[in-house]
Scaffold this motif. Structure first.
Motif, PDB file in Angstrom:
ATOM      1  N   ASP A  45       1.150  -1.120   0.506  1.00 19.13           N
ATOM      2  CA  ASP A  45       0.004   0.139   0.129  1.00 19.13           C
ATOM      3  C   ASP A  45       1.096   1.082   0.144  1.00 19.13           C
ATOM      4  O   ASP A  45       2.282   1.296   0.523  1.00 19.13           O
ATOM      5  CB  ASP A  45      -0.587  -0.084   1.399  1.00 19.13           C
ATOM      6  N   GLU A  46       0.819   2.211  -1.278  1.00 18.49           N
ATOM      7  CA  GLU A  46       1.545   3.306  -0.786  1.00 18.49           C
ATOM      8  C   GLU A  46       0.981   4.666  -0.878  1.00 18.49           C
ATOM      9  O   GLU A  46      -0.270   4.328  -1.193  1.00 18.49           O
ATOM     10  CB  GLU A  46       2.378   3.158  -2.150  1.00 18.49           C
ATOM     11  N   ILE A  47       1.105   5.418  -0.127  1.00 21.39           N
ATOM     12  CA  ILE A  47       0.770   6.958  -0.605  1.00 21.39           C
ATOM     13  C   ILE A  47       1.801   7.742  -0.066  1.00 21.39           C
ATOM     14  O   ILE A  47       2.817   8.192   0.506  1.00 21.39           O
ATOM     15  CB  ILE A  47       0.178   7.303   1.110  1.00 21.39           C
ATOM     16  N   VAL A  48       1.555   8.360  -1.188  1.00 23.86           N
ATOM     17  CA  VAL A  48       2.502  10.023  -1.721  1.00 23.86           C
ATOM     18  C   VAL A  48       1.698  10.707  -0.658  1.00 23.86           C
ATOM     19  O   VAL A  48       0.847  11.840  -0.907  1.00 23.86           O
ATOM     20  CB  VAL A  48       1.778  10.042  -3.009  1.00 23.86           C
ATOM     21  N   VAL A  49       2.984  11.107  -0.217  1.00 20.90           N
ATOM     22  CA  VAL A  49       2.965  12.076   1.404  1.00 20.90           C
ATOM     23  C   VAL A  49       2.923  14.006   0.528  1.00 20.90           C
ATOM     24  O   VAL A  49       2.397  14.631   0.581  1.00 20.90           O
ATOM     25  CB  VAL A  49       3.990  11.922   2.407  1.00 20.90           C
ATOM     26  N   CYS A  50       3.786  13.943  -1.004  1.00 12.55           N
ATOM     27  CA  CYS A  50       4.768  14.972  -1.338  1.00 12.55           C
ATOM     28  C   CYS A  50       5.943  14.707  -2.321  1.00 12.55           C
ATOM     29  O   CYS A  50       6.265  13.691  -2.412  1.00 12.55           O
ATOM     30  CB  CYS A  50       4.970  15.919   0.215  1.00 12.55           C
ATOM     31  N   GLU A  51       4.957  15.818  -3.010  1.00 12.15           N
ATOM     32  CA  GLU A  51       6.558  15.775  -3.726  1.00 12.15           C
ATOM     33  C   GLU A  51       7.659  16.709  -3.205  1.00 12.15           C
ATOM     34  O   GLU A  51       6.898  17.687  -3.249  1.00 12.15           O
ATOM     35  CB  GLU A  51       5.731  16.356  -4.974  1.00 12.15           C
ATOM     36  N   ARG A  57       9.947  11.616  -4.687  1.00  9.65           N
ATOM     37  CA  ARG A  57       8.767  12.355  -4.001  1.00  9.65           C
ATOM     38  C   ARG A  57       8.797  11.317  -2.448  1.00  9.65           C
ATOM     39  O   ARG A  57      10.170  10.474  -2.321  1.00  9.65           O
ATOM     40  CB  ARG A  57       7.350  11.348  -4.820  1.00  9.65           C
ATOM     41  N   VAL A  58       7.904  11.980  -1.462  1.00 10.00           N
ATOM     42  CA  VAL A  58       8.374  10.579  -0.490  1.00 10.00           C
ATOM     43  C   VAL A  58       6.621  10.392  -0.171  1.00 10.00           C
ATOM     44  O   VAL A  58       5.962  10.856  -0.171  1.00 10.00           O
ATOM     45  CB  VAL A  58       8.889  12.068   0.844  1.00 10.00           C
ATOM     46  N   THR A  59       6.655   9.114  -0.071  1.00 12.42           N
ATOM     47  CA  THR A  59       5.880   8.308   0.301  1.00 12.42           C
ATOM     48  C   THR A  59       5.785   7.459   1.435  1.00 12.42           C
ATOM     49  O   THR A  59       7.449   6.537   1.859  1.00 12.42           O
ATOM     50  CB  THR A  59       5.659   6.929  -1.222  1.00 12.42           C
ATOM     51  N   VAL A  60       4.891   6.931   1.623  1.00 12.56           N
ATOM     52  CA  VAL A  60       4.825   5.506   2.690  1.00 12.56           C
ATOM     53  C   VAL A  60       4.172   4.759   2.682  1.00 12.56           C
ATOM     54  O   VAL A  60       2.902   4.846   1.631  1.00 12.56           O
ATOM     55  CB  VAL A  60       3.981   6.555   3.974  1.00 12.56           C
ATOM     56  N   ARG A  61       4.922   3.241   2.926  1.00 15.05           N
ATOM     57  CA  ARG A  61       4.108   2.602   2.147  1.00 15.05           C
ATOM     58  C   ARG A  61       4.433   1.060   3.719  1.00 15.05           C
ATOM     59  O   ARG A  61       5.201   1.327   4.623  1.00 15.05           O
ATOM     60  CB  ARG A  61       5.173   1.893   1.141  1.00 15.05           C
ATOM     61  N   ASN A  62       3.414   0.475   3.239  1.00 11.03           N
ATOM     62  CA  ASN A  62       3.176  -0.818   4.139  1.00 11.03           C
ATOM     63  C   ASN A  62       3.565  -1.907   2.912  1.00 11.03           C
ATOM     64  O   ASN A  62       2.877  -2.504   2.389  1.00 11.03           O
ATOM     65  CB  ASN A  62       2.029  -0.737   4.136  1.00 11.03           C
ATOM     66  N   TRP A  63       4.645  -2.353   3.461  1.00 13.27           N
ATOM     67  CA  TRP A  63       4.891  -3.640   2.587  1.00 13.27           C
ATOM     68  C   TRP A  63       5.665  -4.163   3.802  1.00 13.27           C
ATOM     69  O   TRP A  63       6.053  -4.411   4.288  1.00 13.27           O
ATOM     70  CB  TRP A  63       6.588  -2.670   1.879  1.00 13.27           C
ATOM     71  N   ARG A  64       4.460  -6.001   3.363  1.00 14.47           N
ATOM     72  CA  ARG A  64       4.847  -7.003   3.917  1.00 14.47           C
ATOM     73  C   ARG A  64       4.544  -7.200   5.232  1.00 14.47           C
ATOM     74  O   ARG A  64       5.448  -7.532   6.146  1.00 14.47           O
ATOM     75  CB  ARG A  64       6.657  -8.170   3.476  1.00 14.47           C
ATOM     76  N   GLY A  65       4.089  -6.245   5.670  1.00 15.39           N
ATOM     77  CA  GLY A  65       3.468  -5.669   6.851  1.00 15.39           C
ATOM     78  C   GLY A  65       4.733  -4.854   7.385  1.00 15.39           C
ATOM     79  O   GLY A  65       4.057  -4.511   8.534  1.00 15.39           O
ATOM     80  N   ASP A  70       9.907   6.145   1.808  1.00 16.65           N
ATOM     81  CA  ASP A  70      10.317   6.464   0.751  1.00 16.65           C
ATOM     82  C   ASP A  70      11.160   7.018   0.176  1.00 16.65           C
ATOM     83  O   ASP A  70       9.850   8.489  -0.009  1.00 16.65           O
ATOM     84  CB  ASP A  70      10.110   5.217  -0.162  1.00 16.65           C
ATOM     85  N   ILE A  71      11.988   7.785  -0.115  1.00 15.29           N
ATOM     86  CA  ILE A  71      12.646   8.909  -0.472  1.00 15.29           C
ATOM     87  C   ILE A  71      12.691   8.734  -1.932  1.00 15.29           C
ATOM     88  O   ILE A  71      14.142   8.088  -2.024  1.00 15.29           O
ATOM     89  CB  ILE A  71      13.254  10.123   0.112  1.00 15.29           C
ATOM     90  N   ASN A  80       3.633   6.365 -17.813  1.00 16.40           N
ATOM     91  CA  ASN A  80       3.767   6.351 -16.520  1.00 16.40           C
ATOM     92  C   ASN A  80       4.705   6.754 -15.646  1.00 16.40           C
ATOM     93  O   ASN A  80       5.892   7.250 -16.216  1.00 16.40           O
ATOM     94  CB  ASN A  80       3.649   5.110 -16.223  1.00 16.40           C
ATOM     95  N   LEU A  81       5.752   7.601 -14.205  1.00 16.35           N
ATOM     96  CA  LEU A  81       6.085   7.590 -13.903  1.00 16.35           C
ATOM     97  C   LEU A  81       6.732   6.644 -12.428  1.00 16.35           C
ATOM     98  O   LEU A  81       6.002   5.887 -11.738  1.00 16.35           O
ATOM     99  CB  LEU A  81       6.057   8.679 -12.541  1.00 16.35           C
ATOM    100  N   LEU A  82       7.686   6.029 -12.756  1.00 22.12           N
ATOM    101  CA  LEU A  82       8.134   4.434 -12.306  1.00 22.12           C
ATOM    102  C   LEU A  82       9.532   4.602 -11.234  1.00 22.12           C
ATOM    103  O   LEU A  82       9.859   5.760 -11.571  1.00 22.12           O
ATOM    104  CB  LEU A  82       8.678   3.348 -13.502  1.00 22.12           C
TER     105      LEU A  82
END
Length: 112
Positions: A45-51, A57-65, A70-71, A80-82
Motif C-alpha cells: 500500500d502506498e501513500i504519496v505524502v509530497c513531491e 517523491r516522499v511516500t509511505v508504504r506498507n510492504w509485507r506488513g 521512501d524518498i 507512467n512515472l516509475l
C-alpha cells in the motif's frame, strides 16, 4: 619407473574424469530463482505524502506488513512515472531517528 603415475594410472584417471563429465552433461541445468513481478498484487500500500522536486517523491508504504518511508526519484516510461534506483527507503525506526535529529541537522545547515 615407479608404479605411481604410470601410463595405466593416468589413463584410468582420464577415463573416470570423462565419465564424470558425461554424467554432468546429462543432468538438466539448475533452475534459476524467479523474481515476482511488481504487479498490483504485490501486497504493498502506498501513500504519496509530497513531491519534493521534479520527479522526486516522499511516500509511505506498507510492504509485507512493515511501514517504510521512501524518498525516491521517479522516471517517466510509457506515460507512467516509475521508481528509480536513486533513493532511500527508511524503516519506521530509522525515520523516527532522522525526525528526532531534524533540529540538529538544521543547526548544522545554519538554519537555527
Amino acid at each position: 619407473m615407479s608404479g605411481r603415475g604410470g601410463k595405466r594410472a593416468v589413463a584410468a584417471r582420464e577415463e573416470e574424469e570423462s565419465a564424470a563429465d558425461d554424467n554432468y552433461a546429462q543432468q538438466p541445468p539448475a533452475k534459476k530463482p524467479t523474481r515476482a513481478d511488481n504487479s498490483s498484487s504485490d501486497n504493498s500500500d502506498e501513500i504519496v505524502v509530497c513531491e519534493i522536486g521534479r520527479n522526486r517523491r516522499v511516500t509511505v508504504r506498507n510492504w509485507r506488513g512493515k511501514i517504510n518511508v521512501d524518498i525516491r526519484e521517479f522516471y517517466p516510461k510509457d506515460g507512467n512515472l516509475l521508481p528509480g534506483k536513486k533513493g532511500i527507503t527508511l524503516s519506521l525506526e530509522q525515520w523516527n531517528m532522522l525526525r528526532d535529529h531534524a533540529e540538529e541537522i538544521d543547526k548544522a545547515l545554519g538554519h537555527s
